[in-house]
Design a protein around this motif. Structure first.
Motif, PDB file in Angstrom:
ATOM      1  N   TYR B  42       0.837  -1.191   0.000  1.00  0.00           N
ATOM      2  CA  TYR B  42       0.000   0.000   0.000  1.00  0.00           C
ATOM      3  C   TYR B  42       0.876   1.247   0.000  1.00  0.00           C
ATOM      4  O   TYR B  42       0.652   2.184  -0.752  1.00  0.00           O
ATOM      5  CB  TYR B  42      -0.927   0.031   1.222  1.00  0.00           C
ATOM      6  CG  TYR B  42      -1.898   1.190   1.146  1.00  0.00           C
ATOM      7  CD1 TYR B  42      -3.123   1.031   0.509  1.00  0.00           C
ATOM      8  CD2 TYR B  42      -1.556   2.451   1.631  1.00  0.00           C
ATOM      9  CE1 TYR B  42      -3.992   2.097   0.375  1.00  0.00           C
ATOM     10  CE2 TYR B  42      -2.415   3.529   1.504  1.00  0.00           C
ATOM     11  CZ  TYR B  42      -3.649   3.348   0.875  1.00  0.00           C
ATOM     12  OH  TYR B  42      -4.492   4.407   0.733  1.00  0.00           O
ATOM     13  N   GLN B  43       1.894   1.227   0.845  1.00  0.00           N
ATOM     14  CA  GLN B  43       2.755   2.392   0.956  1.00  0.00           C
ATOM     15  C   GLN B  43       3.518   2.645  -0.334  1.00  0.00           C
ATOM     16  O   GLN B  43       3.754   3.774  -0.717  1.00  0.00           O
ATOM     17  CB  GLN B  43       3.721   2.206   2.126  1.00  0.00           C
ATOM     18  CG  GLN B  43       2.968   2.155   3.448  1.00  0.00           C
ATOM     19  CD  GLN B  43       3.842   1.783   4.616  1.00  0.00           C
ATOM     20  OE1 GLN B  43       4.981   1.372   4.424  1.00  0.00           O
ATOM     21  NE2 GLN B  43       3.322   1.911   5.815  1.00  0.00           N
ATOM     22  N   LYS B  44       3.874   1.560  -1.007  1.00  0.00           N
ATOM     23  CA  LYS B  44       4.658   1.688  -2.227  1.00  0.00           C
ATOM     24  C   LYS B  44       3.770   2.074  -3.417  1.00  0.00           C
ATOM     25  O   LYS B  44       4.106   2.932  -4.216  1.00  0.00           O
ATOM     26  CB  LYS B  44       5.366   0.359  -2.506  1.00  0.00           C
ATOM     27  CG  LYS B  44       6.754   0.546  -3.091  1.00  0.00           C
ATOM     28  CD  LYS B  44       7.428  -0.785  -3.350  1.00  0.00           C
ATOM     29  CE  LYS B  44       7.806  -1.503  -2.054  1.00  0.00           C
ATOM     30  NZ  LYS B  44       8.179  -2.911  -2.288  1.00  0.00           N
ATOM     31  N   LEU B  45       2.630   1.409  -3.530  1.00  0.00           N
ATOM     32  CA  LEU B  45       1.841   1.534  -4.758  1.00  0.00           C
ATOM     33  C   LEU B  45       0.730   2.577  -4.666  1.00  0.00           C
ATOM     34  O   LEU B  45       0.208   3.003  -5.694  1.00  0.00           O
ATOM     35  CB  LEU B  45       1.211   0.176  -5.113  1.00  0.00           C
ATOM     36  CG  LEU B  45       2.197  -0.986  -5.260  1.00  0.00           C
ATOM     37  CD1 LEU B  45       1.448  -2.293  -5.406  1.00  0.00           C
ATOM     38  CD2 LEU B  45       3.094  -0.781  -6.482  1.00  0.00           C
ATOM     39  N   ARG B  46       0.367   2.966  -3.457  1.00  0.00           N
ATOM     40  CA  ARG B  46      -0.700   3.921  -3.239  1.00  0.00           C
ATOM     41  C   ARG B  46      -1.945   3.641  -4.089  1.00  0.00           C
ATOM     42  O   ARG B  46      -2.312   4.441  -4.955  1.00  0.00           O
ATOM     43  CB  ARG B  46      -0.206   5.356  -3.524  1.00  0.00           C
ATOM     44  CG  ARG B  46       0.972   5.760  -2.674  1.00  0.00           C
ATOM     45  CD  ARG B  46       0.684   5.643  -1.177  1.00  0.00           C
ATOM     46  NE  ARG B  46      -0.389   6.486  -0.734  1.00  0.00           N
ATOM     47  CZ  ARG B  46      -0.253   7.717  -0.258  1.00  0.00           C
ATOM     48  NH1 ARG B  46       0.938   8.229  -0.149  1.00  0.00           N
ATOM     49  NH2 ARG B  46      -1.284   8.419   0.124  1.00  0.00           N
ATOM     50  N   PRO B  47      -2.596   2.496  -3.882  1.00  0.00           N
ATOM     51  CA  PRO B  47      -3.795   2.184  -4.662  1.00  0.00           C
ATOM     52  C   PRO B  47      -4.955   3.086  -4.252  1.00  0.00           C
ATOM     53  O   PRO B  47      -4.911   3.713  -3.191  1.00  0.00           O
ATOM     54  CB  PRO B  47      -4.089   0.737  -4.280  1.00  0.00           C
ATOM     55  CG  PRO B  47      -3.492   0.579  -2.928  1.00  0.00           C
ATOM     56  CD  PRO B  47      -2.299   1.479  -2.875  1.00  0.00           C
ATOM     57  N   ASP B  48      -5.972   3.157  -5.112  1.00  0.00           N
ATOM     58  CA  ASP B  48      -7.160   3.946  -4.788  1.00  0.00           C
ATOM     59  C   ASP B  48      -8.062   3.191  -3.831  1.00  0.00           C
ATOM     60  O   ASP B  48      -8.807   3.792  -3.076  1.00  0.00           O
ATOM     61  CB  ASP B  48      -7.936   4.259  -6.076  1.00  0.00           C
ATOM     62  CG  ASP B  48      -7.096   5.088  -7.030  1.00  0.00           C
ATOM     63  OD1 ASP B  48      -6.615   6.148  -6.612  1.00  0.00           O
ATOM     64  OD2 ASP B  48      -6.896   4.654  -8.178  1.00  0.00           O
ATOM     65  N   VAL B  49      -8.006   1.869  -3.930  1.00  0.00           N
ATOM     66  CA  VAL B  49      -8.873   1.072  -3.074  1.00  0.00           C
ATOM     67  C   VAL B  49      -8.197  -0.271  -2.793  1.00  0.00           C
ATOM     68  O   VAL B  49      -7.402  -0.752  -3.591  1.00  0.00           O
ATOM     69  CB  VAL B  49     -10.277   0.908  -3.722  1.00  0.00           C
ATOM     70  CG1 VAL B  49     -10.171   0.239  -5.075  1.00  0.00           C
ATOM     71  CG2 VAL B  49     -11.229   0.142  -2.827  1.00  0.00           C
ATOM     72  N   VAL B  50      -8.504  -0.818  -1.632  1.00  0.00           N
ATOM     73  CA  VAL B  50      -7.899  -2.087  -1.220  1.00  0.00           C
ATOM     74  C   VAL B  50      -9.013  -3.074  -0.871  1.00  0.00           C
ATOM     75  O   VAL B  50      -9.984  -2.687  -0.219  1.00  0.00           O
ATOM     76  CB  VAL B  50      -7.016  -1.901   0.042  1.00  0.00           C
ATOM     77  CG1 VAL B  50      -6.375  -3.221   0.448  1.00  0.00           C
ATOM     78  CG2 VAL B  50      -5.965  -0.839  -0.179  1.00  0.00           C
ATOM     79  N   THR B  51      -8.888  -4.329  -1.339  1.00  0.00           N
ATOM     80  CA  THR B  51      -9.783  -5.353  -0.780  1.00  0.00           C
ATOM     81  C   THR B  51      -8.959  -6.151   0.216  1.00  0.00           C
ATOM     82  O   THR B  51      -7.873  -6.608  -0.097  1.00  0.00           O
ATOM     83  CB  THR B  51     -10.343  -6.304  -1.847  1.00  0.00           C
ATOM     84  OG1 THR B  51      -9.276  -7.060  -2.396  1.00  0.00           O
ATOM     85  CG2 THR B  51     -11.066  -5.555  -2.939  1.00  0.00           C
TER      86      THR B  51
END
Lengths: 698, 120
Positions: B42-51
């Motif tokens: 998450y910290q690396k890729l900075r997605p808009d949403v996570v499941t």
């Protein structure tokens, strides 16, 4: 899940992953069964495994697996959270293993394209009964009933009407607006009570007082009530209708929202009369949550036991295809670099490039081979289960020692040896290891030992099954062989080892009482057949009263071998280089002919039989004098043979192809392992050294 | 295109989610097999949403959610839960999960949930 998404790769992955998890879980259970209690990491791990299987099977709509996994998960949930005393862990193991067996059977059905239609209700009932037994000994369990789905009414918080007012705000009475909001959620979105809880949680910051129907969102039934009747919320706030609407409309999975403003505070006061509950914290911390916080250190244990995965799974079919392609490339490479058109040409640059190509091809091939290699660990570990079941059934006490389980073997081969191994282990326990009392009277330790060892030996892997049981009964084997007419050697000439190996002959089975486990009509000959199918061999040895050793020899791989190509007349043959000891041009003085016209070669004072390839395969050749041709000395199983051929062509990696079916069907050619394609496009027959030696000595 | 990170220890579930979204304008930028990897990704890729799956080895979904929320309070996390996990789901909501879905779920519902969370 929608039908269209149940595609093949997903099903494969489901099967693969579930089977892996089940195996992992079996190991955990067997490892923990020995001690009186399960380690807490094991309980966590099993809980997690069942949870994953439950989720995956639910997605695939295998409902019977889902329900069963769910009840097992519940059971381990209780074990994890409550740590109930006096649990009969042996019964638990039996139950859970039975459950795993059920799931395994269902998965097998799924794999074969059948309907997973098994009925797990009996098992689930047993699990429930067990669940209730441990629950009965522990009061705290009542909290967990929600997981089980059976709610005991008296243990639920009383059906009072709660609403929560934060202390500070409740003192200020200047609240302007009251609203009534009715929300309904998307059909089948699940856990509607918690969706409602989410709404309340969102609004908490904005509203001063609130009240909702149903009141108790923790209650099992509330999800159903909300799904059927919707969720009604009464709020008192300083914020405007628009602001509240904006927050509520963002609710995910919202199907319908009705928001109306109350005329004045009447509505609210009405409700207030029922009962007001003042709480410091507006949201009650659920019991399960509180337990969680207390259990924090346990979480650390999970972290330690987890394994990081940096592995992808690939279907074996793809690997087979890759292997085939590499095989074809090896042939193509030979066809290019050894092309007859190039003969006699001075091609320095081409040679250099060809060398590079050869190097890369061989590296590629090694890599592909290594991808297909899997450690025997899984196969070996599976035997623990066999051992456990057998011991339980036969009341014997046996331990299994595993040595060298990291030894790697081609994936295809592993699949072929699992059943034979299981059969051999069963045999050892059933016929080999004595009853504990009998062992004690014989001065042996009560606990029998079976050692399963794997090690590399040249191009082969040896798997040795050793037990410390009573050993083979030589006389009984002999008598049986005589009775069945299996003896081909005169009885006074037969060695002990040869006697022991009689048990592998078809139609041989010494045990009159066929038990459930071994000797199910199929004997050791089936084991031999399986092993031979992958080009392996089997040998037995035994010391009466001390135990039995059975050695399986299986090749590392089937697909590509290092071979020496030789020529006889117009025919080409390939000998696996691992079998070749040496090759030389013989002198007539070294050749001896015995009175029966058998030719022998004298090498460094030792005499070896000579096999003329042109003779046995009826090939026309001009080279019939030993001095014109070449002798290749080959060895297998400590037996040596001299093969006479016209000349050596050269060493090359060859791709082993099975002999065409129409040849195999019409005639069994002894001494041929298969065929291959050479660089010039000609076909070479791969010699099976073991078969040739057998042919020579027979 | 919106970016999605899948955190789930079951390869099967990761594949399911991937398959469900293959026809939609959502790019799966990463798959993590446990919470710890999930947080890192998450910290690396900075997605808009996570499941986010809940029950996972190494670091469970709740802890991962908290860690992600601590790193990015705006993070949009959808919990993937199953029946019987009500307590955990509740904790996730308190800890800032946007919403949750319950296994087994259907493709349309799943996609709508994501859209709603993303505000599209």
């Amino acid at each position: 899940m929608s039908e269209q998404y149940v595609n093949e790769p997903m099903l494969d992955l489901f099967i693969f992953e579930s089977m892996q998890l089940i195996e992992q879980m079996e190991l955990l259970i067997i490892a923990n069964e020995k001690s009186t209690t399960y380690a807490s990491e094991a309980i966590n791990e099993i809980f997690r495994i069942m949870h994953t299987i439950k989720g995956s099977s639910a997605m695939m709509l295998f409902n019977n697996i889902t329900t069963l996994a769910h009840s097992m998960e519940d059971l381990f949930f209780v074990l994890r959270e409550d740590k109930p005393p006096n649990v009969d862990y042996s019964e638990l193991s039996d139950l859970v293993l039975e459950g795993l067996d059920f799931i395994k059977v269902e998965i097998h059905k799924i794999r074969n394209g059948d309907e997973a239609d098994g009925d797990a209700s009996e098992l689930i009932t047993s699990l429930r009964v067990f669940h209730n037994t441990i629950k009965g000994q522990d009061v705290k369990t009542s909290d967990l009933n929600s997981a089980q789905g059976t709610v005991a009414p008296e243990t639920r918080p009383q059906e009072k009407q709660h609403y929560y007012i934060s202390k500070v705000r409740s003192e200020t009475t200047s609240l302007r607006n009251t609203f009534q909001a009715t929300l309904s959620f998307e059909q089948d979105c699940g856990m509607e009570n918690l969706r409602a809880f989410g709404v309340v949680n969102e609004l908490r910051e904005l509203v001063e007082e609130y009240y909702h129907i149903p009141e108790d969102l923790d209650h099992e039934d509330s999800a159903r009530v909300i799904a059927e009747q919707g969720f009604t919320l009464f709020i008192k706030t300083d914020h405007s209708l628009e602001e509240i609407h904006r927050v509520l409309i963002q609710t995910i999975s919202l199907r319908d929202l009705q928001l109306i403003q109350g005329e004045n505070s009447e509505l609210f006061n009405d409700l207030k009369e029922r009962e007001i509950l003042l709480e410091d914290s507006p949201v009650k911390v659920p019991t399960a949550f509180r337990d969680k916080v207390v259990n924090e250190p346990e979480e650390k244990e999970i972290q330690a036991s987890a394994i990081q995965q940096s592995i992808i799974s690939v279907s074996v079919a793809k690997l087979d295809q890759l292997m085939d392609l590499v095989g074809e490339m090896v042939i193509a490479e030979a066809m290019v670099t050894q092309n007859p058109d190039l003969k006699g040409l001075e091609l320095n640059n081409f040679e250099k490039a060809a060398r590079q190509l050869r190097k890369i091809t061989s590296e590629l091939q090694d890599t592909v081979m290594s991808v297909r290699m899997v450690p025997l660990t899984g196969t070996f570990q599976k035997m623990n289960r066999t051992l456990r079941d057998m011991c339980k059934k036969l009341n014997k006490e046996v331990q299994l020692q595993l040595i060298g389980q990291e030894t790697e073997v081609d994936k295809n081969i592993i699949e072929h040896i699992s059943d034979p191994l299981m059969h051999l282990i069963r045999n050892s326990i059933d016929h080999g290891i004595e009853m504990p009392s009998e062992r004690e009277t014989r001065g042996k330790p009560r606990l029998g030992t079976i050692t399963l060892e794997a090690k590399n030996a040249g191009g082969d892997v040896l798997i040795i099954i050793r037990d410390d049981g009573e050993g083979f009964n030589k006389d009984r084997i002999l008598a049986k062989a005589r009775e069945k007419g299996l003896l081909q050697v005169p009885e006074d000439e037969i060695t002990d080892k040869e006697i022991y190996n009689l048990v592998f002959l078809p139609g041989f089975s010494t045990n009159e009482n066929v038990t459930e486990f071994s000797g199910r009509g199929v004997g050791m000959d089936v084991v031999l057949k399986n092993i031979e199918a992958v080009g392996g061999g089997i040998a037995a040895d035994s010391v009466p009263g001390k135990g039995t050793i059975i050695t399986l020899k299986i090749p590392l791989t089937l697909a590509i071998i290092d071979g020496m190509n030789i020529k006889v007349g117009d025919s080409r043959y390939t000998i696996p280089t691992t079998a070749i000891k040496e090759s030389f041009r013989p002198k007539m003085t070294e050749v001896i002919v015995d009175p029966d016209n058998n030719e022998m070669m004298m090498v460094r004072g030792q005499c070896y039989p000579i096999l003329r390839l042109h003779d046995i395969y009826h090939v026309q050749t001009d080279v019939i004098h030993f001095t014109d041709g070449i002798i290749i000395m080959v060895e297998q199983d400590n037996k040596t043979l001299c093969i006479f051929a016209d000349e050596l062509i050269g060493q090359q990696q060859v791709v082993v192809k099975a002999l065409p079916e129409y040849i195999r069907n019409t005639k069994k050619v002894k001494g041929l392992a298969g065929c291959t394609l050479l660089g010039d496009g000609s076909i070479s027959l791969i010699l099976d050294i073991g078969g040739l030696i057998f042919r020579q000595s027979a | 295109m919106k970016k999605l990170l899948i955190v789930d220890d079951a390869a099967f579930m990761r594949m399911s989610i991937r398959n469900m979204l293959q026809n939609y304008e959502i790019e799966i930028i990463g798959e993590a097999a446990n919470g710890a990897i999930g947080v890192e990704m998450y910290q690396k890729l900075r997605p808009d949403v996570v499941t986010m799956d809940i029950t996972m080895p190494e670091m469970n979904g709740i802890e991962a959610l908290k860690a992600i929320k601590a790193f990015d309070p705006q993070a949009k996390v959808i919990m993937v839960s199953a029946m019987g996990q009500e307590g955990m789901v509740k904790e996730a909501i308190i800890s800032g999960a946007k919403t949750f879905i319950v296994k087994p779920f259907k493709e349309e519902f799943f996609y709508q949930t994501i859209c709603k969370v993303l505000g599209i």
